[in-house]
Design an enzyme around this catalytic site. Structure first.
Site, PDB file in Angstrom:
ATOM      1  NE  ARG A  91       4.407 -11.235  -2.531  1.00  0.00           N
ATOM      2  CZ  ARG A  91       4.529  -9.642  -1.561  1.00  0.00           C
ATOM      3  NH1 ARG A  91       5.536  -9.536  -0.745  1.00  0.00           N
ATOM      4  NH2 ARG A  91       4.245  -8.250  -2.419  1.00  0.00           N
ATOM      5  CB  ALA A 125      -0.941   0.258   1.148  1.00  0.00           C
ATOM      6  CG  ASP A 147       2.514 -12.343  -4.443  1.00  0.00           C
ATOM      7  OD1 ASP A 147       2.176 -11.685  -4.359  1.00  0.00           O
ATOM      8  OD2 ASP A 147       3.707 -12.843  -4.769  1.00  0.00           O
ATOM      9  CG  HIS A 160      -7.494  -9.675   0.760  1.00  0.00           C
ATOM     10  ND1 HIS A 160      -7.617 -10.689  -0.591  1.00  0.00           N
ATOM     11  CD2 HIS A 160      -7.197  -9.153   1.115  1.00  0.00           C
ATOM     12  CE1 HIS A 160      -6.393 -10.090  -0.376  1.00  0.00           C
ATOM     13  NE2 HIS A 160      -5.776  -8.958   0.725  1.00  0.00           N
ATOM     14  CE  LYS A 190      -1.936  -9.442  -6.958  1.00  0.00           C
ATOM     15  NZ  LYS A 190      -0.482 -10.143  -5.743  1.00  0.00           N
TER      16      LYS A 190
END
Length: 327
Positions: A166, A16, A178, A80, A98
């Protein structure tokens, strides 16, 4: 548009800070108003970017801020859906990093809530806003390479850090989550077709997450071969192979980071034409497109139904791998 969309970000994720906060700040008709984090040190670079930034100590506090219109969710993958739903319940439009969910079926709840509230909820699949992908789709539709016969996709980087998000199964890490979204979503966007069959899937697992996935699929009019990995050297490329030509995207996913975005068309007679897109920022274009959709009702290039289709394809790849039948 008239008034800028007032944005809030849930969490001070590095992604971000590096990409989306600057994009919101730079986009026309967008204003980065607030950040939710309990760590004031992490908030500092965001505040330097956006003077006057409001810093809320918790996610719920940001959602309760009546001045926030839209929320960007860069939280771990497993969170999410939860926070997309909470944002919609709070009356906020929401852009979710995503993948939207860990399974395609989990996106249905977000679609339903979007429809109930009349708010915009979408996945931050930025490449569909980049002119190289828009042009690639147009060229394929116009028959620039003749009948499309085969597509090759490669996307890899090397990140062996076990503490990296990840590489953590508990927060939904893995190569498919990812970058598999790009390998499959990009081709679905450019061709308008859906995979009918996953012919084989070879997946390597480390620490509970997939770190290598090689898979092949049959689309209605072409064959497909994809490879994604978080344990190989940097590589990304998409090649559309037609009966009379080849269209290549040498920097399909990380424009301006991996290199300059461009399209290379090879035609009979060794004719080669290249289109270049220097400096185009697809994150900024994504924020601006989101704003036009909210303010003016312009259709968003990546609706949740599209994202569900990509996730369903990723689910099918992993399911094929779990069968243990390989080819």
């Amino acid at each position: 548009m008239t008034d800028p969309i007032r944005w809030g970000i849930l969490g001070a994720a590095n992604f971000a800070l590096t990409h989306m906060a600057p994009a919101i700040h730079a986009a026309r008709d967008a204003h980065l108003l607030a950040l939710a984090t309990s760590d004031r040190a992490k908030a500092a670079p965001f505040a330097a970017l956006a003077p006057g930034l409001r810093v809320h100590d918790g996610y719920d506090a940001l959602l309760a801020d009546p001045d926030i219109e839209a929320v960007y969710v860069p939280l771990p993958n497993t969170l999410h859906v939860e926070w997309a739903l909470k944002a919609l319940d709070a009356g906020k439009h929401v852009l979710v990093e995503k993948p939207v969910a860990m399974r395609a079926a989990d996106i249905d709840a977000v679609i339903a809530r979007r429809d109930e509230t009349g708010l915009l909820a979408a996945e931050a699949f930025m490449i569909v806003h980049h002119p190289q992908w828009v042009k690639a789709r147009e060229m394929l539709a116009d028959g620039a390479i003749g009948e499309l016969a085969h597509v090759d996709v490669r996307f890899s980087y090397n990140n062996p850090d076990p503490g990296n998000i990840r590489n953590r199964a508990d927060v939904g890490g893995g190569a498919m989550s990812d970058i598999g979204v790009y390998a499959l979503g990009g081709v679905r966007f450019a061709t308008g077709e859906e995979p009918e069959t996953i012919r084989f899937a070879d997946v390597d697992i480390e620490g509970g997450v997939d770190v290598f996935a090689h898979f092949a699929a049959d689309f209605p009019s072409f064959s497909y071969d994809g490879l994604v990995s978080t344990r190989l050297g940097l590589r990304q490329e998409v090649v559309f192979h037609g009966r009379t030509g080849v269209l290549t995207l040498p920097v399909p996913f990380n424009a301006n980071v991996f290199g300059e975005a461009r399209l290379v068309l090879e035609r009979p007679g060794m004719e080669v034409t290249t289109w270049r897109f220097p400096g185009v920022n697809h994150y900024v274009l994504q924020v601006e497109a989101f704003g036009r959709s909210v303010r003016d009702g312009v259709p968003f290039a990546c609706p949740l139904e599209f994202s569900r289709g990509t996730q369903a394809a990723m689910d099918a790849v992993l399911s094929k791998a779990r069968e243990g039948t390989g080819r």
